[in-house]
Scaffold this motif. Structure first.
Motif, PDB file in Angstrom:
ATOM      1  N   CYS A 133      36.875  45.188  37.479  1.00  0.00           N
ATOM      2  CA  CYS A 133      36.814  43.736  37.001  1.00  0.00           C
ATOM      3  C   CYS A 133      35.733  43.436  35.715  1.00  0.00           C
ATOM      4  N   ARG A 134      34.681  44.463  35.822  1.00  0.00           N
ATOM      5  CA  ARG A 134      33.851  44.074  34.780  1.00  0.00           C
ATOM      6  C   ARG A 134      34.478  44.449  33.410  1.00  0.00           C
ATOM      7  N   ASN A 135      35.731  45.439  33.549  1.00  0.00           N
ATOM      8  CA  ASN A 135      36.341  45.824  31.982  1.00  0.00           C
ATOM      9  C   ASN A 135      37.601  44.842  31.988  1.00  0.00           C
ATOM     10  N   LEU A 136      37.651  44.000  32.665  1.00  0.00           N
ATOM     11  CA  LEU A 136      38.783  42.986  32.371  1.00  0.00           C
ATOM     12  C   LEU A 136      38.670  42.252  31.061  1.00  0.00           C
ATOM     13  N   ALA A 137      37.090  41.831  31.004  1.00  0.00           N
ATOM     14  CA  ALA A 137      37.221  40.875  29.932  1.00  0.00           C
ATOM     15  C   ALA A 137      35.867  41.549  28.974  1.00  0.00           C
ATOM     16  N   PRO A 144      34.085  37.313  33.953  1.00  0.00           N
ATOM     17  CA  PRO A 144      34.745  36.509  35.063  1.00  0.00           C
ATOM     18  C   PRO A 144      33.597  36.404  36.183  1.00  0.00           C
ATOM     19  N   CYS A 145      32.406  37.364  36.171  1.00  0.00           N
ATOM     20  CA  CYS A 145      31.813  37.416  37.415  1.00  0.00           C
ATOM     21  C   CYS A 145      30.144  37.210  36.837  1.00  0.00           C
ATOM     22  N   ASN A 146      29.301  36.966  37.913  1.00  0.00           N
ATOM     23  CA  ASN A 146      27.851  37.055  37.739  1.00  0.00           C
ATOM     24  C   ASN A 146      27.201  37.615  38.843  1.00  0.00           C
ATOM     25  N   ARG A 147      26.079  37.809  38.863  1.00  0.00           N
ATOM     26  CA  ARG A 147      25.324  38.673  40.001  1.00  0.00           C
ATOM     27  C   ARG A 147      25.478  37.796  41.467  1.00  0.00           C
ATOM     28  N   HIS A 151      30.532  39.934  45.591  1.00  0.00           N
ATOM     29  CA  HIS A 151      31.788  40.209  46.429  1.00  0.00           C
ATOM     30  C   HIS A 151      32.891  39.145  46.500  1.00  0.00           C
ATOM     31  N   SER A 152      32.901  38.429  45.392  1.00  0.00           N
ATOM     32  CA  SER A 152      33.819  37.559  45.377  1.00  0.00           C
ATOM     33  C   SER A 152      35.095  38.063  44.842  1.00  0.00           C
ATOM     34  N   PRO A 153      36.373  37.581  45.035  1.00  0.00           N
ATOM     35  CA  PRO A 153      37.395  38.208  44.331  1.00  0.00           C
ATOM     36  C   PRO A 153      37.335  38.158  42.529  1.00  0.00           C
ATOM     37  N   CYS A 154      37.958  39.064  42.175  1.00  0.00           N
ATOM     38  CA  CYS A 154      37.793  38.987  40.685  1.00  0.00           C
ATOM     39  C   CYS A 154      39.023  38.022  39.891  1.00  0.00           C
ATOM     40  N   ARG A 155      38.382  36.881  39.440  1.00  0.00           N
ATOM     41  CA  ARG A 155      39.018  35.884  38.955  1.00  0.00           C
ATOM     42  C   ARG A 155      39.417  36.189  37.431  1.00  0.00           C
TER      43      ARG A 155
END
Length: 442
Positions: A133-137, A144-147, A151-155
């Motif tokens: 997920c971190r490599n997605l953008a 797309p995520c923060n701390r 545990h949320s789905p990768c949007r």
């Protein structure tokens, strides 16, 4: 389809998916492409920016005039059990995504219109804590995520240059290929976007008719060619055959090296370097040195083709854009040269979207000036006239080029200009091979 929104004339080429075994030691995925006989001015889908035992994948490209779209499609089988969906084959973007539906009772949805995650036992949405997920953008795109959302789905949100957008969950699935030996080849841990919200003309409009998503073939790590490259070799190729022929010849997309098919072609294949633009890492850039009409060099300054320090300009090869789109200074010179040399009469009514059209009712075989592109390294691309003059209506043919509609955008060699050539994208050697002799033996 560039990562920039570009207007183009599209012709539908669905790709039916097959895997074939060339020899005992070399396997390849060979995908057939389908093409529509109907023409539409459409927006391209460019993403907005910004070994000996190696297996290979191969599939044919067949004409399919059933949807009136204007793109090349790949039939991808996703999930357990497999669901077959048609995806636009696009060297101008990275993300693979499909239309998804969260419905429980899917009776209102026609088969093959969308992917149903609930119907697949192997569907798995990535989560924010995962490196995938971190490599997605990658930077400079926002993560797309923060701390607080580990545990949320990768949007994901994936925009295109005309404002079109696909968003949903970045997920993992199994994809399945049918082999020529009636066996099935499955690839696990396949990363793709499950798009629950898709908007804009590039992904919902007339040009997208018949498509269920996009297969990004760009240079980024999440693209189809990159994900399969780890298993099938960091190379892919395709042939786009002349869609005006009847019956339309079969075209192919090949993931990996297909050594047997290029025997006898290697001596005739030309190469040019694939250039790198760090600010637009998705695209396959090539270097144009000069443009000729009837072997006369046109007065276009070399800077028109170069990538500047801000990452603007340059020229890319894009299967998702149909027309060839040129920087305005180059387009003006080429258009003026054609107008001076083409002596056929104009049609009674102007054709929207084209600056040069001719009435061919008075000739059985119209002849046009010969166009050629001299590329970095000395190779020359000499497309046949049917690649740059196309029939837009009965007895009317038009120059299949347009100026780019973004001042800073790259010029684009679209799929019409690529017809009849074998194009080989060798990512390890960072070079593009092309041959006018490589498609007939496929």
């Amino acid at each position: 389809m560039l990562s920039l929104s570009l207007s183009s004339l599209s012709v539908l080429l669905p790709i039916l998916l097959y895997a074939a075994v060339a020899t005992a030691s070399v396997q390849f995925l060979k995908l057939p492409l389908l093409h529509s006989s109907q023409h539409h001015i459409q927006t391209s889908l460019s993403h907005y920016r910004h070994h000996r035992h190696r297996q290979n994948l191969k599939s044919p490209v067949i004409s399919g005039a059933f949807a009136g779209s204007g793109q090349y499609f790949v039939s991808l089988h996703i999930g357990s059990p497999p669901q077959a969906l048609l995806l636009v084959a696009d060297t101008g973007s990275d993300l693979i995504w499909v239309k998804c539906s969260a419905c429980r009772n899917c009776s209102l949805h026609s088969p093959r219109s969308t992917f149903f995650p609930r119907h697949s036992s192997s569907f798995y949405p990535h989560h924010c804590f995962q490196r995938t997920c971190r490599n997605l953008a990658p930077p400079p795109q926002p993560n797309p995520c923060n701390r607080t959302k580990l545990h949320s789905p990768c949007r994901y949100e994936y925009p295109y240059a005309d404002g079109s957008l696909t968003s949903g969950f970045f997920s993992q699935e199994i994809i399945t290929f049918n082999t020529t030996t009636s066996q099935q080849l499955q690839l696990k841990h396949f990363n793709f976007g499950c798009g629950f919200h898709n908007s804009g003309p590039s992904v919902t409009g007339e040009s997208f008719n018949g498509a269920n998503g996009v297969m990004g073939l760009g240079r980024g790590p999440i693209s189809f060619s990159s994900q399969l490259g780890r298993r099938f070799g960091n190379k892919f190729s395709y042939c786009l055959m002349d869609y005006t022929l009847s019956p339309t010849p079969t075209s192919f997309l090949v993931i990996g090296s297909e050594q047997n098919d290029v025997v006898g072609v290697n001596s005739k294949i030309n190469f040019t370097a694939l250039l790198v633009n760090p600010l637009s890492p998705t695209f396959y850039y090539i270097g144009i040195k000069s443009v000729y009409l009837n072997d006369v060099k046109l007065p276009i300054h070399p800077s028109v083709w170069s990538i500047d320090e801000l990452g603007n300009g340059g020229t890319i090869i894009d299967s998702g854009t149909t027309l060839t789109l040129l920087a305005a200074p180059a387009y003006r010179e080429i258009l003026a040269a054609f107008k001076r040399q083409v002596k056929l009469p104009s049609p009674a009514e102007p054709i929207q979207g084209f600056d040069l059209c001719v009435n061919i009712s008075g000739t059985s075989r119209p002849s046009y000036p010969k166009l050629s592109f001299e590329l970095v390294g000395g190779s020359v691309l000499r497309p046949p006239q049917g690649n740059y003059f196309i029939e837009t209506s009965e007895l009317v043919e038009c120059l299949a080029m347009q100026p780019i509609n973004q001042e800073s955008g790259p010029s684009v060699i679209g799929n019409l200009m690529q017809q009849g050539f074998l194009f080989e994208f060798d990512r390890d050697r960072s070079r593009l091979g092309f041959s006018h002799h490589g498609c007939a033996i496929r």
